[in-house]
Each structure stands twice: as C-alpha cells, then as structure tokens.
Design an enzyme around this catalytic site. Structure first.
Site, PDB file in Angstrom:
ATOM      1  N   ASP A 167      -1.926  -0.464   6.132  1.00 43.84           N
ATOM      2  CA  ASP A 167      -2.185   0.260   7.376  1.00 43.84           C
ATOM      3  C   ASP A 167      -3.646   0.581   7.617  1.00 43.84           C
ATOM      4  OD1 ASP A 167      -2.424   3.696   7.014  1.00 43.84           O
ATOM      5  OD2 ASP A 167      -2.176   2.388   5.290  1.00 43.84           O
ATOM      6  N   THR A 187      -2.808   0.103  -4.376  1.00 40.43           N
ATOM      7  CA  THR A 187      -3.144   1.392  -3.788  1.00 40.43           C
ATOM      8  C   THR A 187      -4.587   1.810  -4.057  1.00 40.43           C
ATOM      9  OG1 THR A 187      -2.537   3.759  -3.815  1.00 40.43           O
ATOM     10  CG2 THR A 187      -2.220   2.532  -5.852  1.00 40.43           C
ATOM     11  N   LYS A 233      -8.654  -4.680  -2.835  1.00 43.01           N
ATOM     12  CA  LYS A 233      -7.234  -4.900  -3.098  1.00 43.01           C
ATOM     13  C   LYS A 233      -6.918  -6.393  -3.120  1.00 43.01           C
ATOM     14  CE  LYS A 233      -5.411  -0.555  -1.211  1.00 43.01           C
ATOM     15  NZ  LYS A 233      -4.405   0.038  -0.306  1.00 43.01           N
ATOM     16  N   ASP A 251       0.870  -1.162   0.000  1.00 43.60           N
ATOM     17  CA  ASP A 251       0.000   0.000   0.000  1.00 43.60           C
ATOM     18  C   ASP A 251       0.920   1.229   0.000  1.00 43.60           C
ATOM     19  OD1 ASP A 251      -2.257   1.787   0.633  1.00 43.60           O
ATOM     20  OD2 ASP A 251      -1.360   1.839   2.630  1.00 43.60           O
ATOM     21  N   LEU A 252       0.405   2.354  -0.442  1.00 49.39           N
ATOM     22  CA  LEU A 252       1.220   3.577  -0.457  1.00 49.39           C
ATOM     23  C   LEU A 252       0.994   4.441   0.780  1.00 49.39           C
ATOM     24  CD1 LEU A 252       1.168   4.705  -4.219  1.00 49.39           C
ATOM     25  CD2 LEU A 252       3.153   4.026  -2.857  1.00 49.39           C
ATOM     26  N   ASP A 253      -0.102   5.173   0.831  1.00 46.71           N
ATOM     27  CA  ASP A 253      -0.326   6.150   1.903  1.00 46.71           C
ATOM     28  C   ASP A 253      -0.428   5.480   3.265  1.00 46.71           C
ATOM     29  OD1 ASP A 253      -0.826   8.826   0.396  1.00 46.71           O
ATOM     30  OD2 ASP A 253      -1.987   7.331  -0.698  1.00 46.71           O
TER      31      ASP A 253
END
Length: 276
Positions: free
Chosen positions: A222, A43, A199, A9-11
């Site tokens: 997260d 993402t 996802k 994941d990014l953020d």
C-alpha cells in the site's frame, strides 16, 4: 505460470485500520498454505513487531524485515542474510536527527529503541502491552543512542518522524543516496537503512534461494516502500487505500485494507490453481 508464493506487507495492507488481520484474510491465507503456497511477510517492521502476526497466521517461512534489511527465521532466531548500517552511518543519522529535531527510533538486533515518546510510540507502546508476553515486541527506552553503538549493537535501520514534512524532507536530502536507502513509510515517517536495502531486492534474493521465478509470486502492498516489491513480481497488487504512486505501479488494485480485497484475490488465485 502457476503462483507459488504470496508476499504481504503488514501495515495498511494485511492489517486493517485497527491493526488487525481480517478474519476473511486469515481464512484465505490458511487455504493457500494448505494448497502448498509459501506465504511471506515483507515488512518495514522489526521482527519482534511482526512476530505476533506471524504467530497468528501459523507461518513457518522466513520473514523479510526493516524494508529488506534482513531475512529472519523465527523458529531458530536466525538472521539468514542482512545488510545492517555501519556505526559510522548510524552516527551520521543520529547527528542529523539532533540537528533537525527529528524524533528518532533505532532498530537494533533484538529491540526497537527510543529516547522519547511521540504519538506514534505512545500508540505502539499501548499495542505492545496488549500482546501476550510470549510474543510481545521488544521496545527499550535509552538515554543515548550513541551508547548502543559503543556496546557493538547490530543496527538494522532508523525511523525519523516529525509533523513538519518539509523539515523531514530536508533531513532525508542531507543523507547521501550513495550510502543510504530512504523510504517513506507514512506521511510523517521515513525509514533510513543501508544503501540497496529494499523489500523488492531482498524478496528476489529469498526467491532465488528457493529457485522460484519472481513471475510466480503475488505481492500485496500500500505504500511507497512496497513499490520495489510490487514491481519485482508477477502480480503486484495495491490495496484500495494505497498511495496513488503505488497503484500506478501495480498490475491490480483491490479493495481497501478494511474490506475483503485480499480474500477475494486469493479466492480467485485458488480457483485458478485448482483448474490448471
């Protein structure tokens, strides 16, 4: 079983609280790539908003975008698989957003579209302007979201946001689960996509195309929209800053996104792969 794929994941995960990839994470990821691991970004972002980080990491793999709505190959600007919203679904979301006074962001084929700036969009726009022009995410101000539907745009997803969480929940509850997938991506942001888009679902589809067992996959996340991914793979890892529900479904909890948790986990995986 040896691990073959690492999904991020990014953020809130690969990106620290300043929206940056830690130097230690970047170096560890490059070592993994050199060892033959496939590194995949999974993402909630639009592909143009994920691309600056994809470019920074020198990736060549497809990326999974908009919480599993589509798989995108940047080198060829190709959508490998997708489940976008229908125009009827899009109209329903637009009408509900107007009814409840939600800020609305529409993700179309190549742009992120907004009709007014809120705090999220002001910050995001500032970041967009800081990106080099060649890899700059595409945002567009529109006067009427319905106009895009008339133009035949592909609609990946919507993001609704509002400071009143109860009002947001009422909006989400008004959308039938038989038609929509709604996932919270932040405390005051909810992503609305077509039913079945997660996802985890899209990552499993990509793994199947590669003939890779999900147990051979490590995934980091997260937030609530990462749970489906963390639960689907062999080693689901929650960041130290993750929501409690995310930590509870993960097999491992590492340090926060501002610390070197990713680098330490990847180092142990590399050591394990070296001696097996």
């Amino acid at each position: 079983m040896d691990y073959q794929v690492i999904a991020f994941d990014l953020d809130g995960t690969l990106l620290n609280s300043k929206g940056q990839i830690l130097t230690s994470s970047k170096a560890a990821i490059q070592r993994c790539i050199n060892k033959g691991f496939k590194v995949v970004l999974v993402t909630g972002r639009h592909h143009t908003a994920a691309y600056p980080y994809y470019h920074e990491l020198n990736l060549t793999t497809p990326m999974i975008c908009c919480n599993g709505t589509y798989v995108y190959q940047p080198q060829t600007d190709s959508v490998l698989s997708a489940n976008p919203l229908s125009f009827e679904q899009a109209r329903t979301i637009i009408q509900l957003a107007e009814k409840y006074g939600m800020h609305l962001l529409m993700y179309s084929r190549n742009e992120m579209n907004y009709s007014s700036l809120n705090e999220h969009m002001r910050k995001f726009s500032k970041w967009v302007e800081s990106c080099p022009e060649a890899i700059r995410p595409k945002i567009r101000e529109v006067s009427d979201f319905n106009g895009l539907l008339k133009d035949g745009e592909i609609i990946w997803k919507f993001v609704i946001s509002h400071p009143d969480r109860d009002l947001m929940q009422a909006t989400v509850n008004a959308l039938p689960s038989s038609e929509f997938s709604c996932e919270w991506s932040w405390f005051d942001r909810a992503d609305i996509a077509n039913r079945g888009n997660t996802k985890g679902t899209r990552l499993l589809e990509l793994l199947n195309s590669w003939r890779i067992d999900p147990q051979a996959v490590v995934a980091f996340g997260d937030n609530h929209n990462d749970i489906s991914m963390l639960s689907a793979v062999g080693l689901g890892i929650a960041m130290g800053n993750a929501e409690t529900e995310v930590k509870e479904c993960a097999k491992l909890v590492t340090l926060s996104n501002d610390e070197e948790g990713i680098a330490s986990v990847l180092a142990s995986i590399l050591i394990k792969s070296t001696y097996e």
